[in-house]
Design a protein around this motif. Sequence first.
Motif, PDB file in Angstrom:
ATOM      1  N   LEU A  20       0.824  -1.209   0.000  1.00  0.00           N
ATOM      2  CA  LEU A  20       0.000   0.000   0.000  1.00  0.00           C
ATOM      3  C   LEU A  20       0.857   1.256   0.000  1.00  0.00           C
ATOM      4  CD1 LEU A  20      -2.956  -0.869   2.399  1.00  0.00           C
ATOM      5  CD2 LEU A  20      -2.731  -1.223  -0.037  1.00  0.00           C
TER       6      LEU A  20
ATOM      7  N   MET B 243      -0.106   3.280  -3.111  1.00  0.00           N
ATOM      8  CA  MET B 243      -1.118   4.267  -2.741  1.00  0.00           C
ATOM      9  C   MET B 243      -0.500   5.396  -1.918  1.00  0.00           C
ATOM     10  SD  MET B 243      -4.278   1.567  -2.184  1.00  0.00           S
ATOM     11  CE  MET B 243      -5.584   2.727  -2.489  1.00  0.00           C
TER      12      MET B 243
ATOM     13  N   THR C 112      -3.370   5.422   3.857  1.00  0.00           N
ATOM     14  CA  THR C 112      -4.057   4.182   3.508  1.00  0.00           C
ATOM     15  C   THR C 112      -3.246   2.974   3.966  1.00  0.00           C
ATOM     16  OG1 THR C 112      -5.031   5.264   1.568  1.00  0.00           O
ATOM     17  CG2 THR C 112      -5.065   2.862   1.605  1.00  0.00           C
TER      18      THR C 112
ATOM     19  N   GLY D 170     -14.747   2.631  -2.288  1.00  0.00           N
ATOM     20  CA  GLY D 170     -13.297   2.507  -2.416  1.00  0.00           C
ATOM     21  C   GLY D 170     -12.875   2.079  -3.804  1.00  0.00           C
TER      22      GLY D 170
ATOM     23  N   LEU E  31     -10.717   4.414  -6.178  1.00  0.00           N
ATOM     24  CA  LEU E  31      -9.421   3.924  -6.635  1.00  0.00           C
ATOM     25  C   LEU E  31      -9.321   3.969  -8.156  1.00  0.00           C
ATOM     26  CD1 LEU E  31      -6.679   2.611  -6.168  1.00  0.00           C
ATOM     27  CD2 LEU E  31      -7.841   0.383  -6.010  1.00  0.00           C
TER      28      LEU E  31
ATOM     29  N   ASP F 231      -8.495   7.533  -9.034  1.00  0.00           N
ATOM     30  CA  ASP F 231      -7.476   8.218  -8.253  1.00  0.00           C
ATOM     31  C   ASP F 231      -6.205   8.416  -9.085  1.00  0.00           C
ATOM     32  OD1 ASP F 231      -5.715   9.205  -6.386  1.00  0.00           O
ATOM     33  OD2 ASP F 231      -6.226   7.743  -4.833  1.00  0.00           O
TER      34      ASP F 231
ATOM     35  N   ARG G  35      -3.168   0.900 -10.293  1.00  0.00           N
ATOM     36  CA  ARG G  35      -4.628   0.810 -10.176  1.00  0.00           C
ATOM     37  C   ARG G  35      -5.135  -0.451 -10.859  1.00  0.00           C
ATOM     38  NH1 ARG G  35      -6.864   5.655 -12.954  1.00  0.00           N
ATOM     39  NH2 ARG G  35      -4.751   6.424 -13.261  1.00  0.00           N
TER      40      ARG G  35
ATOM     41  N   ILE H 297      -8.168  -3.155   1.505  1.00  0.00           N
ATOM     42  CA  ILE H 297      -7.613  -2.053   0.706  1.00  0.00           C
ATOM     43  C   ILE H 297      -8.720  -1.093   0.291  1.00  0.00           C
ATOM     44  CG2 ILE H 297      -6.565  -1.460  -1.517  1.00  0.00           C
ATOM     45  CD1 ILE H 297      -4.856  -3.978  -1.254  1.00  0.00           C
TER      46      ILE H 297
ATOM     47  N   HIS I 138      -9.112   2.696   1.669  1.00  0.00           N
ATOM     48  CA  HIS I 138      -9.039   3.793   0.698  1.00  0.00           C
ATOM     49  C   HIS I 138     -10.296   4.666   0.776  1.00  0.00           C
ATOM     50  CE1 HIS I 138      -7.606   5.904  -2.798  1.00  0.00           C
ATOM     51  NE2 HIS I 138      -8.724   5.678  -3.453  1.00  0.00           N
TER      52      HIS I 138
ATOM     53  N   THR J 128     -10.338   8.559   1.832  1.00  0.00           N
ATOM     54  CA  THR J 128     -10.921   9.510   0.880  1.00  0.00           C
ATOM     55  C   THR J 128     -12.010  10.350   1.537  1.00  0.00           C
ATOM     56  OG1 THR J 128     -10.464   8.003  -0.970  1.00  0.00           O
ATOM     57  CG2 THR J 128     -12.114   9.722  -1.337  1.00  0.00           C
TER      58      THR J 128
END
Length: 433
Positions: free
Chosen positions: A131, A135, A139, A355, A359, A362, A370, A405, A409, A413
């Motif tokens: 992560l 990311m 997260t 999420g 994602l 994002d 991604r 995950i 996320h 967010t």
Amino acid sequence: MGLLALYVLAGAQQMPFHGDESTLIYMGRDYHYLFVEGDLTRLAYDPSWSISPAEQHLRLLNGTISKTIYGALAHGLGFSAQEINEQWAWNRDYNWNEARGRIPNQELLGRARFASAAQLALAALCFFALLRLTMNRRTAWLGSALFVLHPNMLINGRRAMMEGSHLLGLMLALLAGAWLLQERRWWRYALLGICAGIALATKHPNSVACALVLASCAIIPIWRLLRWRDESALRDLAGLVLAGGIMIAVFLLLNPAWWDAPLNMPALALGMRADLLQGQVDAFGGYQGFAEQVAGFFQFVFVGARQYFEVAAWAGYAPITVQIAAYESSGWAGLLFIGSAGRLGLLCLLLAVLGALSLARDKNVSAEHRRLLLIWIGGTALFTLLITPLPWARYYLPLLPGLIILVAHALVTIAAWLWRKSRQRDYGNAGLA
């Protein structure tokens, strides 16, 4: 992360017993045959099934990493192969098995659980690294906390079974795939192959995740080759072929039972796994139709229903009841939610959807990362939903990291959005003043 890893290790010795712990420790006899007696023929495939058929059945059906570790621990404590307990007899009750010495030696069981929990702790560290690489720090921290505190992750990963190594292998393959996508270099393709081979050797169902990782790494090179006839795409595809070859080589190296007939073994192992699942359905009851499959998927993925045993009769075994009560009151059992499980599941489902959508859009996450995460999570979810025939929580375990995950996320967010709104409101109020 050190504290989270210590949390995983701290609760290992309080785990309620499961019959499969006996079977995995029993499988550690292969370590003695190979490394103590030096007799490779004891592990070779016997087409006639006339020599130790029970051992061969388990050898071909299951991964090799956990049992090798447990066998090494048994050898370190001075056990010979014959002194290790027999496998658990699921057609008999607890008292019958206990009376015949099928519960492992307590010191050996404790060490085996610690070894499994250590692998789960390493899996959590790899999850954090994944992560952090793909990311962001918030997260990564939140997701890792949810990973470590998830009750079913702890129940299955701490026991002397395959799940600790299963999750570690899964995380290694994903982390290697994400690292490759950051920069496609030959040695990173080789590293992906090594990690994927180890993942396959921990537990065969990891083949799904490995295939999804390789597929996600192949999409862009194939697109470049078809659209622009880019010759560099051929090098990337060759790198993936290299990774696949190394994956198979590492898996075979760790599976001596496959050496005599490697081309025949995949179909044999797949057929044996299908027979195992059907036998479990026949013996213990499975889903009656797709609607029940969906309901079970919701219960064990989104609600996160705890499951200490799969066989209903174990609810009546006094030693198990006492062990569960002691474990849940120990403070090491993770987040034990109280209240409406259905509402909790719906909230988790909503966060997972949010999420996934967040994602997918994002831009702070690279397009290839991604793609890797969404293909792995979506593919695992579809496979798990369609293939799982029983309401057994550990069969949903490979999907839980992906769910975590998405939930982490979504929460990050939402928190960032609320922070921006509060700052805008503060600035507006300051302007009016």
